[in-house]
Write an enzyme that holds these catalytic residues in place. Structure first.
Site, short mmCIF file in Angstrom:
data_model
loop_
_atom_site.label_atom_id
_atom_site.label_comp_id
_atom_site.label_asym_id
_atom_site.label_seq_id
_atom_site.Cartn_x
_atom_site.Cartn_y
_atom_site.Cartn_z
N ARG A 61 0.54 -1.71 0.27
CA ARG A 61 0.33 0.52 0.12
C ARG A 61 0.84 1.51 -0.33
O ARG A 61 1.93 1.64 0.95
CB ARG A 61 -1.03 -0.04 1.25
N CYS B 26 -15.84 -2.08 -0.93
CA CYS B 26 -14.31 -2.24 -0.15
C CYS B 26 -13.78 -3.81 -1.48
O CYS B 26 -14.32 -3.83 -2.30
CB CYS B 26 -14.27 -3.23 1.55
N LYS C 42 -4.32 1.88 15.18
CA LYS C 42 -4.14 2.20 13.88
C LYS C 42 -4.98 3.69 14.17
O LYS C 42 -5.83 3.63 14.78
CB LYS C 42 -5.12 2.01 12.72
N CYS D 280 -8.42 -10.06 0.93
CA CYS D 280 -8.63 -9.69 2.12
C CYS D 280 -8.78 -10.77 2.97
O CYS D 280 -9.62 -11.65 2.97
CB CYS D 280 -9.34 -8.75 1.93
N ARG E 243 -1.93 7.00 10.50
CA ARG E 243 -2.11 6.19 8.20
C ARG E 243 -2.24 7.37 7.70
O ARG E 243 -1.84 8.35 8.10
CB ARG E 243 -3.39 5.06 8.64
N LYS F 112 -6.56 7.62 12.70
CA LYS F 112 -6.91 7.96 11.72
C LYS F 112 -6.91 9.31 11.55
O LYS F 112 -7.65 9.93 12.04
CB LYS F 112 -7.68 7.20 9.93
N CYS G 122 -17.18 -7.58 5.41
CA CYS G 122 -17.47 -7.26 6.53
C CYS G 122 -17.41 -6.71 7.54
O CYS G 122 -17.11 -5.98 6.83
CB CYS G 122 -16.05 -8.74 6.74
N CYS H 191 -14.44 -0.98 5.93
CA CYS H 191 -13.54 -0.81 5.00
C CYS H 191 -14.18 0.62 4.10
O CYS H 191 -13.86 1.16 4.20
CB CYS H 191 -12.36 -1.60 4.55
FE1 SRM Z 1 -9.66 -1.44 6.00
C1 SRM Z 1 -7.87 -4.22 7.91
C2 SRM Z 1 -8.89 -2.59 3.24
C3 SRM Z 1 -10.15 1.57 4.69
C4 SRM Z 1 -11.13 -0.39 8.51
N1 SRM Z 1 -8.41 -3.16 5.67
C5 SRM Z 1 -8.56 -4.02 6.14
C6 SRM Z 1 -7.41 -5.29 5.27
C7 SRM Z 1 -5.84 -4.77 5.37
C8 SRM Z 1 -7.66 -6.86 5.49
C9 SRM Z 1 -6.96 -7.12 7.15
O1 SRM Z 1 -6.49 -6.44 8.08
O2 SRM Z 1 -5.77 -8.49 6.86
C10 SRM Z 1 -7.89 -4.81 4.14
C11 SRM Z 1 -6.70 -5.34 2.89
C12 SRM Z 1 -7.77 -5.73 1.56
C13 SRM Z 1 -7.22 -6.10 0.88
O3 SRM Z 1 -6.91 -7.11 0.44
O4 SRM Z 1 -6.56 -5.45 -0.31
C14 SRM Z 1 -8.61 -3.55 4.28
N2 SRM Z 1 -8.97 -0.86 4.46
C15 SRM Z 1 -9.43 -1.56 3.24
C16 SRM Z 1 -8.86 -0.88 1.69
C17 SRM Z 1 -7.78 -0.67 1.03
C18 SRM Z 1 -10.66 -0.71 1.42
C19 SRM Z 1 -10.65 0.13 0.07
O5 SRM Z 1 -11.99 0.11 -0.28
O6 SRM Z 1 -10.58 1.39 -0.24
C20 SRM Z 1 -9.05 0.77 2.14
C21 SRM Z 1 -7.40 1.06 2.66
C22 SRM Z 1 -7.16 2.16 3.33
C23 SRM Z 1 -5.45 3.20 3.21
O7 SRM Z 1 -5.84 3.74 1.66
O8 SRM Z 1 -5.20 3.30 3.84
C24 SRM Z 1 -9.52 -0.09 3.53
N3 SRM Z 1 -10.93 0.23 6.44
C25 SRM Z 1 -10.54 1.20 6.46
C26 SRM Z 1 -11.38 2.17 6.33
C27 SRM Z 1 -12.25 3.51 5.73
C28 SRM Z 1 -11.07 4.76 6.07
O9 SRM Z 1 -10.03 4.61 6.47
O10 SRM Z 1 -11.51 5.89 5.80
C29 SRM Z 1 -11.79 1.72 7.71
C30 SRM Z 1 -12.73 2.17 8.61
C31 SRM Z 1 -11.94 3.79 9.56
C32 SRM Z 1 -11.85 2.58 10.76
O11 SRM Z 1 -10.01 2.59 10.63
O12 SRM Z 1 -12.90 2.40 11.63
C33 SRM Z 1 -10.84 -0.02 7.67
N4 SRM Z 1 -9.63 -2.37 8.13
C34 SRM Z 1 -11.06 -1.78 9.13
C35 SRM Z 1 -10.97 -2.61 10.07
C36 SRM Z 1 -11.47 -2.41 11.88
C37 SRM Z 1 -11.01 -1.32 12.35
C38 SRM Z 1 -10.99 -1.92 13.74
O13 SRM Z 1 -10.22 0.04 14.78
O14 SRM Z 1 -12.31 -1.76 13.88
C39 SRM Z 1 -9.87 -4.03 9.72
C40 SRM Z 1 -9.33 -4.92 10.46
C41 SRM Z 1 -8.08 -4.50 12.42
O15 SRM Z 1 -7.66 -2.98 11.09
O16 SRM Z 1 -8.04 -5.37 12.47
C42 SRM Z 1 -9.41 -3.81 8.08
FE1 SF4 Z 2 -11.48 -6.81 4.14
FE2 SF4 Z 2 -13.24 -6.89 5.35
FE3 SF4 Z 2 -11.95 -4.19 4.86
FE4 SF4 Z 2 -13.43 -5.46 3.79
S1 SF4 Z 2 -14.86 -4.36 5.11
S2 SF4 Z 2 -11.51 -5.11 3.18
S3 SF4 Z 2 -13.74 -7.74 3.73
S4 SF4 Z 2 -11.21 -6.05 6.21
#
Ligand code: SRM
Ligand code: SF4
Length: 573
Positions: free
Chosen positions: A69, A424, A203, A430, A138, A205, A469, A473
């Site tokens: 990333r 997402c 993390k 993922c 981040r 943000k 899920c 995201c």
């Molecule tokens: Fe996310 C985890 C993809 C934005 C909340 N996210 C993941 C992981 C890395 C899965 C993992 O931990 O194994 C995913 C990788 C998937 C893949 O194959 O690429 C993933 N997240 C993404 C992306 C690529 C989704 C997208 O459609 O663009 C976004 C990458 C952003 C970036 O450039 O940094 C992405 N993730 C977000 C957002 C939205 C935002 O940041 O504005 C959220 C919700 C906001 C938040 O953080 O609360 C988000 N991602 C999560 C979570 C839940 C975190 C939590 O504390 O509740 C996880 C799981 C975790 O961290 O344990 C997660």
């Molecule tokens: Fe993966 Fe769940 Fe984030 Fe979708 S919402 S990219 S399934 S961790």
């Protein structure tokens, strides 16, 4: 789990662990300690989930691969940096680029042997992956609309400044990936002044909105900044804290929430204020339970007044009460728009941020040609669309020609909902996905577009999002309509957030099969059309007619308090 993560960070010697040694040994995947540390370096270890069963049956192990990333403050990059990613996607990854909804770029399918080349190349082109993942600040988001006026330029510069302020200081990253080259922002290695040796509990943000634009979805960040603009100059910020989208099904202690107002600070105090917020979370955020470690839970548990006092006690000035600066929708400006004298920008719709040649158009080939021949500047939008800017008015017809030649439809053929909708990544990369998301979403949106057209609400502002899920995201829990993966082919449906991003949706249906999703929401949209008041948006209609008294009490406020009836509560029933 939490204890293990905390130990790994503390004993990592500046996030080094044994990453270099493992790479040297030619491993195809890392063990637990290294794969956790690798996240801080901007990469996730994954496997191709599509091939899991077949490989298992053939007695083979997982098909290990990595997601890399790039962290791009404010989503701003030049054509050469874009083309570098484009080339890497062909040479080192799965042939596609994935724009993220935090304005970054992901490459999927990178093999361990190519990791160093990939990360090295990203740094060589002037970007980085350091801190794109991990328990750290981040990528900082900023309003993506590429206007040239001073307040917009200022917000982009601030995103960069914040990013540099919160880079981890350890040189481990540069040693491992850059053969010891020093990044310009790094100083001699000392105990990291912000992160110490345990980094953050989780993390963190940050996003910056320039009113009236709320493309950054400012209430969903751990810290959201709303610029106070006077005479096109940013004079200060309203600060919101404790936004976050993730939750776990069945765990009532987890829930999404929107940010609460902290206070207002002058522009020249914003960096010190952010340091005070981040270090408060560093010192008090839960480290015994990663599911409770985000800032939103610290604020829920100790209260916003306690948090405000803690942050204020770390500042050398007195912040003033927040001004509740109003914001507009979470939209992008697609199509052609004037940028500044003689220059224009084009907002390009990218289905789910995936840049590839698909039935929706040959976006990958078209963007390569545009960048090679016209060298526009690019900005990734928080809806994972792409702005091409700095384009002379005279070049517009040629760019239009390239887009048409590559069968890229003008976004105006789609519903307004579709243009800012997002799904997402989910399967097959993922590791946390429970259901498909990106790969099925355009099919769902095809059906929804048809329904919206039949109902005559094709141009209605509606925010539609899908996550594979409950981690959320795609930022689904404040959307008008959201689908959240529950299990293979099954989704929970949430209704009643807002296209302005300032209201939480609530659970409508617990489990709906993929092919019934649009049928399930048809009656809601039909009733909306027949019962809405003049000029009433879907979210206003929904809040007027459907929500509890308690939620209704919040509708006229930009801030939405954490509701005790969280989606996790509802799902656990
Ligand atoms: Fe996310 C985890 C993809 C934005 C909340 N996210 C993941 C992981 C890395 C899965 C993992 O931990 O194994 C995913 C990788 C998937 C893949 O194959 O690429 C993933 N997240 C993404 C992306 C690529 C989704 C997208 O459609 O663009 C976004 C990458 C952003 C970036 O450039 O940094 C992405 N993730 C977000 C957002 C939205 C935002 O940041 O504005 C959220 C919700 C906001 C938040 O953080 O609360 C988000 N991602 C999560 C979570 C839940 C975190 C939590 O504390 O509740 C996880 C799981 C975790 O961290 O344990 C997660
Ligand atoms: Fe993966 Fe769940 Fe984030 Fe979708 S919402 S990219 S399934 S961790």
């Amino acid at each position: 789990m939490s204890e293990k993560n905390e130990r790994i960070k503390k004993e990592s010697i500046g996030l080094r662990g044994g990453i270099a040694e493992a790479l040297e040994a030619g491993i195809d995947h890392f063990e637990e300690r290294e794969l956790q540390l690798l996240k801080f370096h901007g990469s996730y270890q994954q496997d191709d989930r599509d091939s899991r069963r077949e490989r298992r049956e053939a007695g083979l192990g997982k098909a290990w691969q990595f997601m890399v990333r790039s962290k791009i403050p404010g989503g701003l990059l030049n054509s050469e940096q874009y083309l570098t990613h484009d080339r890497m996607s062909e040479e080192l990854a799965n042939g596609t680029l994935r724009l993220t909804n935090r304005q970054g770029i992901q490459l999927h399918g990178v093999l361990s042997g190519s990791l160093k080349k990939c990360i090295h190349t990203i740094n060589a082109c002037g970007l980085s992956t350091y801190g794109a993942c991990g328990d750290i600040v981040r990528n900082t988001m900023a309003c993506a609309v590429p206007f040239d006026s001073p307040s917009f330029q200022e917000s982009r510069a601030l995103a960069k400044e914040i990013s540099e302020t919160f880079y981890a200081r350890s040189r481990g990253y540069t040693e491992i990936w850059l053969d010891g080259e020093k990044l310009p922002v790094q100083e001699e290695e000392v105990e990291d002044p912000i992160y110490g040796n345990a980094y953050l509990p989780r993390k963190f943000k940050i996003g910056i909105a320039i009113p009236p634009f709320n493309d950054v979805d400012v209430l969903t960040h751990d810290t959201g900044l709303v610029a106070d603009v006077n005479d096109d100059t940013i004079v200060g910020f309203d600060i919101y804290v404790g936004g976050g989208m993730g939750m776990s099904f069945g765990n009532k202690q987890t829930h999404p929430s929107l940010g609460s107002p902290l206070f207002h600070v002058p522009r020249n105090q914003i960096i010190d204020t952010l340091k005070a917020i981040v270090t408060t979370q560093r010192d008090f955020g839960r480290r015994d339970d990663r599911k409770q470690a985000r800032l939103k839970y610290l604020i829920r548990d100790r209260g916003i007044v306690w948090f405000r006092n803690q942050v204020a006690s770390r500042l050398e000035f007195a912040p003033t009460p927040h001004k509740a600066i109003p914001l507009g929708p979470v939209d992008d400006l697609l199509g052609w728009h004037p940028q500044s004298k003689g220059l224009a920008f084009y907002g390009l719709w990218i289905p789910d941020g995936r840049i590839a040649d698909t039935p929706f158009g040959k976006h990958k080939s078209a963007l390569r040609e545009i960048c090679e021949t016209h060298s526009p500047t690019l900005t990734i939008s928080p809806n994972a669309n792409l702005y091409l800017h700095g384009i002379p008015e005279s070049a517009k017809p040629e760019i239009d020609k390239i887009l048409r030649r590559h069968e890229i439809p003008d976004a105006s053929v789609f519903s307004r909902a579709r243009r800012t909708s997002h799904a997402c990544v989910s399967l097959p990369t993922c590791g946390l996905a429970l259901a498909e998301s990106e790969r099925v979403f355009q099919g769902v949106m095809d059906s929804l577009d048809r329904l919206l057209a039949v109902l005559g609400i094709h141009q209605e502002p509606l925010l539609v999002r899908m996550s594979g899920c409950p981690n959320g995201c795609a930022r689904p829990y404040n959307a008008d309509i959201a689908f959240i993966g529950k299990g293979p082919g099954k989704y929970s449906v949430f209704i009643g957030g807002s296209h302005r991003g300032n209201h939480m949706a609530s659970l409508w249906r617990k489990s709906v099969p993929l092919d019934s999703l649009v049928e399930e929401i048809r009656p809601i949209l039909e009733t909306f059309v027949s019962e809405r008041r003049k000029d009433e948006s879907f979210s206003d209609y929904w809040q007027r007619t459907q929500e509890t008294e308690r939620a209704n009490a919040n509708t006229d406020r930009f801030h939405v308090a954490i509701d005790s009836q969280t989606p996790a509560d509802l799902l656990a029933r």
